[in-house]
Design a protein around this motif. Structure first.
Motif, PDB file in Angstrom:
ATOM      1  N   GLY A 114       0.777  -1.233   0.000  1.00  0.00           N
ATOM      2  CA  GLY A 114       0.000   0.000   0.000  1.00  0.00           C
ATOM      3  C   GLY A 114       0.805   1.276   0.000  1.00  0.00           C
ATOM      4  N   LEU A 170      -9.680  -5.230   3.560  1.00  0.00           N
ATOM      5  CA  LEU A 170      -9.082  -3.990   4.042  1.00  0.00           C
ATOM      6  C   LEU A 170      -8.081  -3.440   3.046  1.00  0.00           C
ATOM      7  N   PRO A 206      -4.350  -3.405   0.781  1.00  0.00           N
ATOM      8  CA  PRO A 206      -2.980  -3.123   1.153  1.00  0.00           C
ATOM      9  C   PRO A 206      -2.895  -1.832   1.954  1.00  0.00           C
ATOM     10  N   GLY A 207      -1.912  -1.767   2.833  1.00  0.00           N
ATOM     11  CA  GLY A 207      -1.795  -0.581   3.667  1.00  0.00           C
ATOM     12  C   GLY A 207      -2.633  -0.723   4.915  1.00  0.00           C
ATOM     13  N   ARG A 208      -3.475  -1.709   4.951  1.00  0.00           N
ATOM     14  CA  ARG A 208      -4.243  -2.096   6.135  1.00  0.00           C
ATOM     15  C   ARG A 208      -5.151  -1.021   6.687  1.00  0.00           C
ATOM     16  N   LEU A 209      -5.305   0.088   6.000  1.00  0.00           N
ATOM     17  CA  LEU A 209      -6.177   1.126   6.528  1.00  0.00           C
ATOM     18  C   LEU A 209      -7.527   1.052   5.836  1.00  0.00           C
ATOM     19  N   PRO A 210      -8.584   1.039   6.617  1.00  0.00           N
ATOM     20  CA  PRO A 210      -9.912   0.950   5.989  1.00  0.00           C
ATOM     21  C   PRO A 210     -10.128   2.118   5.040  1.00  0.00           C
ATOM     22  N   LYS A 219      -8.500   3.016   2.544  1.00  0.00           N
ATOM     23  CA  LYS A 219      -7.319   3.583   1.873  1.00  0.00           C
ATOM     24  C   LYS A 219      -7.298   3.112   0.418  1.00  0.00           C
TER      25      LYS A 219
END
Lengths: 436, 489
Positions: free
Chosen positions: A343, A369, A371-375, A377
């Motif tokens: 991400g 979720l 890549p980057g693990r942020l919802p 994103k």
């Protein structure tokens, strides 16, 4: 275990790894250490009328914490007497009869060349390398690259050498020319047995913004230094291949330029080198690096089922051809592996600002979720219709095998620019429309 | 307080020294070079003040330290404090993409400190450009992180800004309430100086409602920001809380910030009641100041602690002890504390902690620190501003996007609104209120600052944690759920 021994223009060495003519090859002490470490050969630091060096001599290009990615020097040839140098060569050759030991020479008149060759023969050296490449200091005195840049002069001098010696003669070429094959052809014409390239490249590595003087700083001044190290490898590979594919050169090649490990060496050999010479990596880490070179090359050859390093030589030479022969119908496209993507979106901004606007940032819906693990994103997505397959995103992606370039099969026959021009002229096909 | 430290001046200074030193030049360079310079970086999304983190890190890598510090302070005027006290593990560093590459996240906090320290050391004013006054005046009540965040933003938008502080020095909890080994008071003082450099006026030793009537603020200023924080520490309501040797955690930490360290009174056997991050600050500092025994007493278990795990680890490393599933019944002693009568607790199936019958016991202590959270001050402020609305928990009600309270010209932020969060959250709330005031008084929205490359980008500026902060533990939980669902499906 593959056979790493090579025969380079009649010079035998147990492996293709030679110490280049440079500071690491200055003394018998260093020569012994190099051979103890396992180097197959060593080209002695250039012998000539002893010179006087300045104190501050080296400078480097560091990139993002990596030291000495590029390296330059303004050191001249050996500052030791001709007698001392040849005495030590003799001593080293006696102790290491199975390693290749080459005397690098630089002088001016025909008489002096003949004198030096006689001494080289007497020392027991396995061959001589003519230094026509040194781009600083010596060239101002009409030697080094001043010769290498003038094929006619070089041909004359190589002629003097060839008439006076039976030893194998290697001509070391300067890269500071527009077409390296011209001096290479001159060497061939004059009867040289081999060429080695590249010598260092004219350079200024950095300017000290406080003193307004580049490095290396010598009492308020600097000078153009010779550039080498990992950063020059692509330039060296290009020149090595150019000589290897040129039928008018047709000489064994000793590859030099930014070689730091077995992989670099393998690439030089694949592009036509018989052996390789190394300096900067030794100046950085010491002679011990050869251990991995030997080991790594061996394992690589085994993995490819090659019995000898000679089987590798030149395998990639023919795959480099003129641009006009490349297939215009070949198509590849970027593919993102979302399981690997972290991400960072570097691919997005590189393509958007630096290339072809063929990556979109889209909602991660459907990717969990993402890549980057942020919802929420945004994640990169290849616009397949826009992607020209330029490779940029795969080059900036910091995760191995996350963005791969995949072939897009099509039913068109291969078409080179050359064929395209011919067919266009004969009215057999219409012009390919210009890009929007 | 009769108890006194047993340690020498030098011993105490060493024990209370900063736990994490500033990076040296090369350390900072190596770390900064690791940063990938993500576009739409997750770390920015996880920063409540929306600092352009890759932007400031890139500038460290190139040696542009003043520029780097400016990037930080543009978004967060308390960037130097936050560099030291932010729970970075659950904010920016917890969102770092390096974690997905199985590498350690970039040490954003330490790099932020390196850049802001460099600015401080050079004594350069980060915002030398004078802003044209817009003719409007704003008063701010309290000078803690929320007010400082608000005042700095207002000053840069052209407002004449006055901060009223009842204490002798501005800074609030940032000045008086941070564990000393994390941040000495000089950092908070420097930050106040940066705010002053922006043209903000400070009136200290001035309490609203006492030295200056609230009505005067409302009459003299175009808008008022309430950033007064919370009140005193909660009481347990058990016998003996008034004995000498019983002290509120924030009072104890205040001594540390106002007295010479070796003169700060501390007991030989210190009990800390509570289990939050302030309790950890209190117990570790008591230990470092020379307490032979410093114990946290908590009615529930290890897993229920509200302190961050790394804070708990720090206390354990410092040699502090923990009495879990234990609650105080009575603080013992004549005038001075001599011990606590305690009782064992058990947590039932319903999650409630109940007394274990007949389990009472007594432990000797000569100092008891209460770290049970701070009281809301709803009644006090309701007296000063009767129209102000508070929620059932006593928190000041306001629009989270603008900080506007039930009174149109009164804005608020910080612990008085949130009930107690991090410094960085208070700064962000102050900033939001400043933007809210600007929209109200000048009719202008404020965008950014944000990741520089995002400006003018056709997708618009997004992805900043200032607009939509992301809490990392929450996303971690969601992420795990997603992954599990995927692997089972």
């Amino acid at each position: 275990m593959a056979d790493l021994s090579v025969n380079f223009a009649g010079i035998h060495s147990p492996n293709p790894f030679w110490v280049a003519s440079a500071p690491p090859a200055n003394t018998a002490y260093q020569c012994h250490r190099a051979f103890e470490a396992g180097w197959g050969g060593l080209v002695w630091k250039t012998i000539g009328d002893p010179i006087v060096n300045v104190s501050s001599r080296y400078s480097s290009l560091d990139i993002a914490g990596n030291r000495m990615v590029g390296f330059n020097n303004i050191e001249l040839i050996s500052d030791r007497s001709i007698e001392t140098n040849f005495k030590e060569i003799k001593e080293c050759k006696k102790r290491w009869p199975n390693r290749a030991l080459i005397a690098s020479l630089m002088t001016d008149t025909k008489e002096n060349w003949h004198e030096m060759l006689a001494r080289a023969l007497d020392s027991g050296a396995d061959g001589v390398e003519l230094n026509f490449g040194c781009p600083h200091g010596m060239c101002e005195r009409g030697m080094g690259s001043a010769v290498g840049q003038n094929p006619d002069v070089m041909e004359t001098i190589v002629g003097w050498v060839m008439e006076a010696t039976q030893l194998p003669v290697i001509v070391k070429l300067t890269p500071n020319v527009t077409d390296v094959t011209r001096p290479a052809r001159a060497a061939k014409k004059a009867g040289a047995n081999a060429i080695s390239l590249i010598n260092t490249i004219n350079s200024i590595t950095q300017v000290n913004l406080d003193t307004m003087c580049p490095e290396p700083y010598v009492a308020g001044r600097s000078t153009h230094g010779g550039y080498c190290g990992p950063a020059v490898k692509p330039i060296a590979l290009n020149m090595v291949q150019s000589c290897a594919i040129d039928p008018e050169v047709g000489l064994p090649i000793s590859g030099i330029g930014g070689i730091s490990n077995w992989k670099d060496a393998a690439e030089f050999i694949a592009l036509g080198s018989t052996n390789v010479q190394v300096c900067t990596a030794i100046m950085h880490y010491g002679f011990r690096i050869v251990e991995d070179m030997i080991d790594g090359l061996n394992d690589f050859l085994d993995s490819k089922g090659m019995k000898s390093v000679n089987d590798l030589r030149g395998l990639a030479v023919q795959s480099v051809q003129k641009w006009e022969t490349l297939d215009l119908h070949y198509q590849r496209i970027a593919k993102i592996d979302y399981d690997k993507c972290i991400g960072c979106n570097l691919c997005y901004i590189a393509c958007e600002d630096g290339a072809h606007q063929a990556i979109a940032l889209v909602s991660p819906n459907g990717q969990g979720l993402g890549p980057g693990r942020l919802p929420g994103k945004a994640i990169p997505q290849i616009k397949e219709k826009e992607c020209v397959g330029c490779n940029l995103c795969s080059l900036v992606c910091p995760v191995e095998q996350c963005i791969t370039m995949v072939d897009v099969p099509n039913d068109q026959n291969p078409l080179s620019w050359k064929e395209y021009q011919t067919r266009l002229a004969s009215g057999k096909m219409k012009a390919i429309p210009a890009h929007d | 307080m009769q108890v006194k430290t047993k340690r020498s001046k030098q011993e105490v200074a060493e024990a209370m020294g900063e736990i994490e030193p500033c990076y040296r030049k090369q350390e900072a360079k190596v770390e900064a070079d690791r940063c990938l310079y993500c576009f739409d970086a997750p770390c920015i999304m996880a920063c409540p003040t929306g600092i352009d983190i890759p932007g400031f890190i890139k500038k460290i890598a190139t040696g542009n330290l003043i520029g780097s510090a400016r990037v930080i302070l543009e978004s967060n005027i308390l960037g130097a404090s936050c560099a030291r006290v932010c729970p970075t593990q659950v904010l920016c560093e917890g969102a770092c993409v390096m974690l997905d590459r199985d590498e350690k996240p970039i040490k954003i906090g330490r790099l932020q400190r390196y850049a802001t320290d460099a600015l401080w050391e050079k004594g350069v004013n980060p915002f030398p450009k004078k802003v044209k006054p817009n003719g409007k005046k704003v008063a701010l009540v309290g000078s803690g992180p929320a007010s400082l965040g608000c005042a700095a933003e207002l000053a840069r938008l052209g407002y004449a800004t006055t901060v009223f502080e009842k204490d002798a020095e501005p800074g609030g909890l940032n000045r008086y309430g941070i564990a000393y080994y994390k941040m000495p008071p000089a950092v908070a003082q420097q930050e106040v100086k940066w705010v002053k450099d922006l043209g903000v006026e400070f009136r200290t030793n001035t309490e609203i409602g006492k030295d200056v009537p609230m009505e005067k603020l409302l009459a003299d200023y175009d808008a008022v920001f309430l950033g007064m924080g919370l009140g005193r520490t909660h009481r347990l309501g058990i016998p003996g809380e008034d004995k000498a040797g019983v002290v509120e955690a924030l009072e104890f930490i205040r001594w540390i910030h106002t007295k010479p360290l070796h003169e700060v009174p501390v007991g030989e056997r210190v009990a800390v009641l509570g289990c939050g991050n302030t309790a950890i600050d209190a117990v570790t500092q008591a230990k470092r100041l020379g307490a032979k025994e410093a114990v946290i007493i908590y009615r529930r278990g290890e897993g229920d602690m509200t302190a961050y795990p790394y804070e708990y680890e720090l206390a354990k490393k410092d040699g502090c002890n923990f009495l879990f599933h234990t609650a105080p019944v009575e603080i013992l002693g004549e005038k001075q504390v001599t011990g606590i009568r305690l009782i064992r607790k058990q947590v039932g199936a319903d999650g409630k902690a109940t007394n274990v019958a007949g389990s009472e016991f007594t432990e000797p202590f000569d100092m008891v620190i209460m770290a049970l959270g701070q009281e809301k001050q709803a009644s006090l402020w309701q007296k000063l501003l009767p129209k102000l609305k508070f929620d059932s928990a006593g928190r000041l009600e306001c629009n989270p996007a603008t900080g506007q309270t039930s009174m149109p010209k009164v804005f608020a932020g910080g612990d008085a609104v949130s009930g107690g969060r991090e410094v960085v959250n208070a700064v962000a709330e102050g900033k939001k209120a400043a933007h809210g005031m600007h929209a109200l008084l000048c009719g202008k929205p404020v965008n950014g600052p944000i990741q520089a490359s995002r400006l003018g980008h056709r997708d618009g500026a997004k992805g900043s944690g200032f607009l939509r902060p992301v809490r990392v533990p929450e996303l971690e939980a969601a992420y795990k759920k997603e992954r599990n669902a995927k692997s089972h499906g």
